[in-house]
Design an enzyme around this catalytic site. Sequence first.
Site, short mmCIF file in Angstrom:
data_model
loop_
_atom_site.label_atom_id
_atom_site.label_comp_id
_atom_site.label_asym_id
_atom_site.label_seq_id
_atom_site.Cartn_x
_atom_site.Cartn_y
_atom_site.Cartn_z
N THR A 9 -62.08 39.98 -43.05
CA THR A 9 -61.87 38.82 -43.95
C THR A 9 -62.48 37.54 -43.39
O THR A 9 -62.42 36.50 -44.02
CB THR A 9 -60.36 38.59 -44.17
OG1 THR A 9 -59.76 38.40 -42.88
CG2 THR A 9 -59.72 39.79 -44.87
N ARG A 37 -51.37 39.21 -41.66
CA ARG A 37 -51.15 38.47 -42.94
C ARG A 37 -52.09 38.96 -44.04
O ARG A 37 -51.85 38.73 -45.22
CB ARG A 37 -51.30 36.96 -42.72
CG ARG A 37 -52.68 36.46 -42.40
CD ARG A 37 -52.72 34.91 -42.42
NE ARG A 37 -54.06 34.44 -42.11
CZ ARG A 37 -54.53 34.28 -40.86
NH1 ARG A 37 -53.74 34.54 -39.84
NH2 ARG A 37 -55.77 33.87 -40.65
N SER A 38 -53.18 39.66 -43.67
CA SER A 38 -54.11 40.16 -44.70
C SER A 38 -53.88 41.63 -45.03
O SER A 38 -54.51 42.18 -45.93
CB SER A 38 -55.56 39.98 -44.23
OG SER A 38 -55.81 38.61 -43.98
N CYS A 126 -75.62 34.79 -31.37
CA CYS A 126 -76.59 34.57 -32.46
C CYS A 126 -77.83 33.82 -31.97
O CYS A 126 -78.97 34.21 -32.26
CB CYS A 126 -75.94 33.83 -33.61
SG CYS A 126 -74.80 32.56 -33.12
N GLY A 157 -71.57 28.85 -37.50
CA GLY A 157 -71.34 29.53 -36.21
C GLY A 157 -69.94 29.24 -35.68
O GLY A 157 -69.38 30.01 -34.91
N ARG A 227 -74.78 21.02 -32.20
CA ARG A 227 -74.24 21.37 -33.51
C ARG A 227 -74.66 20.31 -34.52
O ARG A 227 -74.48 19.10 -34.29
CB ARG A 227 -72.71 21.43 -33.46
CG ARG A 227 -72.10 22.04 -34.69
CD ARG A 227 -72.25 23.53 -34.77
NE ARG A 227 -71.53 24.23 -33.71
CZ ARG A 227 -71.63 25.53 -33.49
NH1 ARG A 227 -72.46 26.25 -34.22
NH2 ARG A 227 -70.96 26.12 -32.53
N HIS A 234 -79.41 28.80 -37.61
CA HIS A 234 -79.69 28.08 -36.35
C HIS A 234 -81.19 27.86 -36.21
O HIS A 234 -81.99 28.72 -36.59
CB HIS A 234 -79.23 28.90 -35.15
CG HIS A 234 -77.74 29.06 -35.02
ND1 HIS A 234 -76.81 28.32 -35.72
CD2 HIS A 234 -77.03 29.90 -34.22
CE1 HIS A 234 -75.59 28.68 -35.37
NE2 HIS A 234 -75.68 29.63 -34.46
N ASN A 307 -77.85 32.68 -38.78
CA ASN A 307 -77.02 33.09 -37.63
C ASN A 307 -75.93 34.09 -38.01
O ASN A 307 -75.41 34.82 -37.17
CB ASN A 307 -76.36 31.87 -36.99
CG ASN A 307 -75.56 31.04 -37.98
OD1 ASN A 307 -76.15 30.47 -38.90
ND2 ASN A 307 -74.26 30.97 -37.82
C1 2RA Z 1 -71.75 29.39 -32.50
N1 2RA Z 1 -72.97 31.18 -31.44
O1 2RA Z 1 -72.74 29.17 -33.19
C2 2RA Z 1 -71.65 30.61 -31.63
C3 2RA Z 1 -70.63 31.57 -32.13
N2 2RA Z 1 -71.01 32.21 -33.29
O2 2RA Z 1 -70.76 28.63 -32.47
#
Ligand code: 2RA
Length: 329
Positions: A9, A37-38, A126, A157, A227, A234, A307
């Site tokens: 999920t 819970r699922s 990823c 991600g 990020r 990505h 990703n």
């Molecule tokens: C991220 N590679 O992008 C890490 C976890 N998926 O936060």
Amino acid sequence: MKVAVVGATGMVGNVMLKVLEERNFPLTELIPVASQRSVGKKIKFGTKEFEVVSLETAVSMKADIALFSAGGDTSLEWAPKFAEAGTTVIDNSSAWRMSPAHKLVIPEINANLLSKEDKVIANPNCSTIQLLMALKPLHDVYGIRRVVVSTYQSITGTGVKAVQQLENEYSGEKGEMAYPYPIHKNALPHCDVFQENGYTKEEMKLTNETKKILGDDSVNVTATAIRIPVVGGHSEAVNIEFHKDFEISEVRKLLSEFPGITVQDNPELNTYPMPIYAEGKDDVFVGRIRRDYSNPNTLNMWIVADNLRKGAATNAVQIAEYLIEHSLV
Ligand code: 2RA
């Protein structure tokens, strides 16, 4: 094939189900596994519906293959239990990646290492998968001395909470924070947790996993993982110093001929990889291929991939397909 999807999920789990269906995976029974819970929820797969079960129940159902995307703690506790029941586990967490006893696999690169004895197989991170897909064909010909990579990572991600945070920030709603700061109109040099050496776990994954997958500890990688408020995939700006010199035309040819890579590289036509293009696709897209004139035998390029797909779900399903094709399950 009886296939369990652990974390069915979650964001990656959902993509795993989508990829299994898209690729007509030879699945006779699906066992969707999620938290208590699922349990009992119905998951639509093809024309059928399957009921979500608990980890305990799933182990007893003795799947042939279990695709895990449920976090490192769950994998550390439950992957061995599935393996003991005869199930081959392909795990998307970081739990087993650097374990000497476990294979870290990108099928186009090192699936040949796999054997019947491998009962817990690690899916690389990823950002590692898309980087290595582009490095491998070049390493084989020119030998890589050093890689400097800056990643521009999708909020997917991090997961649903991060996507919700960005949507809340767009709409001005208050809500739970996935990050220590707003992500809207921002860039966070902070993916995963900081370590004593000043790098984040995400950055060290690129350094360590690259060596393991290439089987060459002499390849040095230094990374900065960032990020950004993007959802499609990505992106990575990569600078590679080789032992040998190269011709750009040959680099392009080597990349174009490598399975799973699409070269998108024609600046005159504004052609280069972008997350809005890569989203929902399985290939790794490479562009902005150009010599670094500041250093001998050195190349710059730009790598983009979804990703959640090649970076996670598709790579895991491709490992499962390899196991079946080579009668390893
Ligand atoms: C991220 N590679 O992008 C890490 C976890 N998926 O936060």
